[in-house]
Motif scaffolding. Structure first.
Motif, PDB file in Angstrom:
ATOM      1  N   GLY A 168       0.819  -1.202   0.000  1.00  0.00           N
ATOM      2  CA  GLY A 168       0.000   0.000   0.000  1.00  0.00           C
ATOM      3  C   GLY A 168       0.852   1.251   0.000  1.00  0.00           C
ATOM      4  N   ILE A 169       0.185   2.368   0.180  1.00  0.00           N
ATOM      5  CA  ILE A 169       0.868   3.664   0.209  1.00  0.00           C
ATOM      6  C   ILE A 169      -0.056   4.668   0.901  1.00  0.00           C
ATOM      7  CG2 ILE A 169      -0.096   4.469  -2.002  1.00  0.00           C
ATOM      8  CD1 ILE A 169       2.683   5.674  -2.628  1.00  0.00           C
ATOM      9  N   GLU A 170       0.535   5.638   1.592  1.00  0.00           N
ATOM     10  CA  GLU A 170      -0.209   6.838   1.971  1.00  0.00           C
ATOM     11  C   GLU A 170       0.166   7.895   0.955  1.00  0.00           C
ATOM     12  OE1 GLU A 170      -1.401   9.864   5.595  1.00  0.00           O
ATOM     13  OE2 GLU A 170       0.432   8.671   5.802  1.00  0.00           O
ATOM     14  N   CYS A 171      -0.729   8.131   0.018  1.00  0.00           N
ATOM     15  CA  CYS A 171      -0.442   8.967  -1.139  1.00  0.00           C
ATOM     16  C   CYS A 171      -0.916  10.398  -0.898  1.00  0.00           C
ATOM     17  CB  CYS A 171      -1.142   8.370  -2.362  1.00  0.00           C
ATOM     18  SG  CYS A 171      -0.525   8.968  -3.928  1.00  0.00           S
ATOM     19  N   ASP A 172      -0.030  11.351  -1.121  1.00  0.00           N
ATOM     20  CA  ASP A 172      -0.416  12.752  -0.995  1.00  0.00           C
ATOM     21  C   ASP A 172      -1.502  13.110  -2.001  1.00  0.00           C
ATOM     22  OD1 ASP A 172       1.306  13.387   1.041  1.00  0.00           O
ATOM     23  OD2 ASP A 172       2.154  15.120  -0.001  1.00  0.00           O
ATOM     24  N   ILE A 173      -2.492  13.860  -1.544  1.00  0.00           N
ATOM     25  CA  ILE A 173      -3.474  14.454  -2.446  1.00  0.00           C
ATOM     26  C   ILE A 173      -2.904  15.786  -2.915  1.00  0.00           C
ATOM     27  CG2 ILE A 173      -5.811  15.365  -2.672  1.00  0.00           C
ATOM     28  CD1 ILE A 173      -6.668  13.427  -0.451  1.00  0.00           C
ATOM     29  N   LEU A 174      -2.659  15.910  -4.200  1.00  0.00           N
ATOM     30  CA  LEU A 174      -2.079  17.125  -4.759  1.00  0.00           C
ATOM     31  C   LEU A 174      -3.103  18.260  -4.752  1.00  0.00           C
ATOM     32  CD1 LEU A 174      -0.163  15.482  -7.744  1.00  0.00           C
ATOM     33  CD2 LEU A 174       0.684  15.990  -5.434  1.00  0.00           C
ATOM     34  N   ASP A 175      -2.642  19.469  -5.062  1.00  0.00           N
ATOM     35  CA  ASP A 175      -3.512  20.638  -4.957  1.00  0.00           C
ATOM     36  C   ASP A 175      -4.766  20.524  -5.815  1.00  0.00           C
ATOM     37  OD1 ASP A 175      -1.391  21.452  -3.466  1.00  0.00           O
ATOM     38  OD2 ASP A 175      -0.832  23.169  -4.703  1.00  0.00           O
ATOM     39  N   LEU A 179      -3.117  12.433  -7.540  1.00  0.00           N
ATOM     40  CA  LEU A 179      -2.390  11.590  -6.604  1.00  0.00           C
ATOM     41  C   LEU A 179      -0.892  11.644  -6.883  1.00  0.00           C
ATOM     42  CD1 LEU A 179      -4.745   8.468  -6.572  1.00  0.00           C
ATOM     43  CD2 LEU A 179      -4.753  10.444  -5.025  1.00  0.00           C
ATOM     44  N   ASP A 180      -0.119  11.637  -5.810  1.00  0.00           N
ATOM     45  CA  ASP A 180       1.328  11.824  -5.869  1.00  0.00           C
ATOM     46  C   ASP A 180       2.065  10.500  -6.119  1.00  0.00           C
ATOM     47  OD1 ASP A 180       3.886  13.017  -5.532  1.00  0.00           O
ATOM     48  OD2 ASP A 180       3.874  12.502  -3.397  1.00  0.00           O
ATOM     49  N   GLN A 181       1.709   9.823  -7.185  1.00  0.00           N
ATOM     50  CA  GLN A 181       2.434   8.620  -7.595  1.00  0.00           C
ATOM     51  C   GLN A 181       1.883   8.185  -8.947  1.00  0.00           C
ATOM     52  OE1 GLN A 181       4.999   6.798  -8.121  1.00  0.00           O
ATOM     53  NE2 GLN A 181       5.408   6.531  -5.910  1.00  0.00           N
ATOM     54  N   ASP A 182       2.692   7.469  -9.686  1.00  0.00           N
ATOM     55  CA  ASP A 182       2.265   6.950 -10.982  1.00  0.00           C
ATOM     56  C   ASP A 182       1.032   6.051 -10.807  1.00  0.00           C
ATOM     57  OD1 ASP A 182       2.686   4.336 -12.901  1.00  0.00           O
ATOM     58  OD2 ASP A 182       3.090   6.222 -13.954  1.00  0.00           O
ATOM     59  N   GLU A 183      -0.044   6.343 -11.531  1.00  0.00           N
ATOM     60  CA  GLU A 183      -1.286   5.614 -11.298  1.00  0.00           C
ATOM     61  C   GLU A 183      -1.193   4.154 -11.734  1.00  0.00           C
ATOM     62  OE1 GLU A 183      -4.981   7.434 -12.198  1.00  0.00           O
ATOM     63  OE2 GLU A 183      -4.602   9.099 -10.831  1.00  0.00           O
ATOM     64  N   ASP A 184      -0.376   3.839 -12.716  1.00  0.00           N
ATOM     65  CA  ASP A 184      -0.192   2.436 -13.087  1.00  0.00           C
ATOM     66  C   ASP A 184       0.431   1.655 -11.933  1.00  0.00           C
ATOM     67  OD1 ASP A 184      -1.301   2.776 -15.579  1.00  0.00           O
ATOM     68  OD2 ASP A 184       0.623   3.105 -16.587  1.00  0.00           O
ATOM     69  N   LEU A 185       1.351   2.304 -11.220  1.00  0.00           N
ATOM     70  CA  LEU A 185       1.971   1.657 -10.061  1.00  0.00           C
ATOM     71  C   LEU A 185       0.990   1.562  -8.904  1.00  0.00           C
ATOM     72  CD1 LEU A 185       4.376   0.408  -8.640  1.00  0.00           C
ATOM     73  CD2 LEU A 185       5.288   2.713  -8.245  1.00  0.00           C
ATOM     74  N   LEU A 186       0.197   2.605  -8.689  1.00  0.00           N
ATOM     75  CA  LEU A 186      -0.824   2.552  -7.638  1.00  0.00           C
ATOM     76  C   LEU A 186      -1.795   1.398  -7.879  1.00  0.00           C
ATOM     77  CD1 LEU A 186      -1.733   6.329  -7.115  1.00  0.00           C
ATOM     78  CD2 LEU A 186      -0.287   4.894  -5.681  1.00  0.00           C
TER      79      LEU A 186
END
Length: 331
Positions: A168-175, A179-186
């Motif tokens: 999993g990940i705690e992903c930052d919500i950008l402004d 989402l603060d990560q590649d969506e394919d990886l998420l």
């Protein structure tokens, strides 16, 4: 009791009562040093010659090496009562924890240590959710490091089966709500917690748009510590302002769980917002946000708050068995 077990138990209980990380580190360092000791009694002077062992930890080693319970540990055990009143039935129904950190980001212990502790507390599963890259102060994981972590989690699971540590990940919500990560990886991860960590004083309309966009993303499973508040002490921080009804309606519509964060300095959401989320039809996730092994026991705090708000166990994602949890997160 042997010395390593005594030192590790002391560290756990200190973390459980939110003691200074430096104090905890002294006992974990001593536990590592004591692993090479032969069986049998060790005097205090000999223990003190081990690297990283001071007078207090040397005394613990000496007392434990004779098979007894060290006095330092006995004192901690005597005061280690229930953390909260209420929520005992919900706590007994929980099967896992959807939000915890390791030393890959801003946690203090290795992945395997966090997983073993979760298993020892009775969990069937837990989710490793280290931070995403933009949170550099917390050593957030780049895509490359996250892929390496996925491989390490697989190794841990081979050693600890049938317990399962989920990726999993705690992903930052950008402004803009991205989402603060590649969506394919998420999409490869078992569970995604999305949280606001920056611009917490954003104007309410913009903050609402930002949060709603994030919870509508089909990759997001849990909305983490939604107000971002900190309570008490010098680090106190006001709640972010947003349209709670709009955010919770979006959570209910998408099946995104609202996190009841168990950290004592967060207690997020406030009780009035737990009630609003419950009325909106939201699912919940009662999570420790643990950064140390002993903090994994903090679910009692969140369970007490959930029970006080009338949240039923069947609205809490942590009560799901593994296959049902994965079916929910892959919906």
């Amino acid at each position: 009791m042997e010395p390593v077990a005594a030192l590790e138990r002391i560290a756990f209980l200190l973390e459980r009562e939110d003691a200074s990380p430096y104090r905890v580190k002294a006992f974990r360092t001593a536990a590592h040093a004591a692993r090479g000791l032969p069986d049998g009694p060790v005097d205090t002077a000999s223990a003190a010659r081990l690297p990283g062992v001071g007078p207090v930890t040397a005394q613990v080693i000496a007392e434990a090496s004779t098979g007894g319970t060290p006095g330092y540990l006995a004192d901690l055990m005597a005061r280690a009562g229930p953390l909260a009143e209420g929520g005992e039935e919900l706590r007994a129904a929980l099967r896992g924890d959807c939000h915890l950190h390791s030393d890959w980001s801003d946690g203090g212990s290795p992945i395997a240590t966090m997983a073993r502790t979760a298993r020892a507390l009775g969990h069937e599963w837990a989710v490793l959710t280290d931070h995403s890259p933009r949170l550099t102060v917390a050593r957030g994981l780049t895509a490359e490091r996250l892929r390496a972590q996925i491989a390490e989690v697989a190794e841990v699971n081979r050693a600890l089966a049938p317990f399962r540590l989920l990726t999993g990940i705690e992903c930052d919500i950008l402004d803009d709500g991205g989402l603060d990560q590649d969506e394919d990886l998420l999409a490869e991860l078992d569970l995604v917690v999305a949280s606001v960590h920056s611009k917490l004083a954003m104007e309410p309309t913009a903050m609402t748009r930002r949060m709603v966009a994030a919870v509508r993303n089909p990759l997001v499973d849990v909305l983490g510590h939604c107000t971002g508040r900190l309570v008490g002490g010098k680090r106190a921080r006001a709640e972010s302002r947003f349209d709670a009804d709009a955010v919770f309606t979006a959570c209910a519509a998408t099946g995104t769980a609202v996190e009841i964060n168990c950290r004592p300095e967060r207690r997020d959401p406030p009780s009035r917002l737990i009630a609003r989320a419950l009325e909106a039809g939201c699912l919940f996730s009662v999570d420790t946000d643990a950064h140390a092994p002993g903090q994994l026991d903090w679910q009692a705090y969140g369970c007490a708050r959930a029970a006080a708000a009338g949240v039923p166990a069947d609205r809490v994602a942590n009560t799901l068995p593994l296959e049902a949890l994965l079916a929910w997160t892959s919906r």
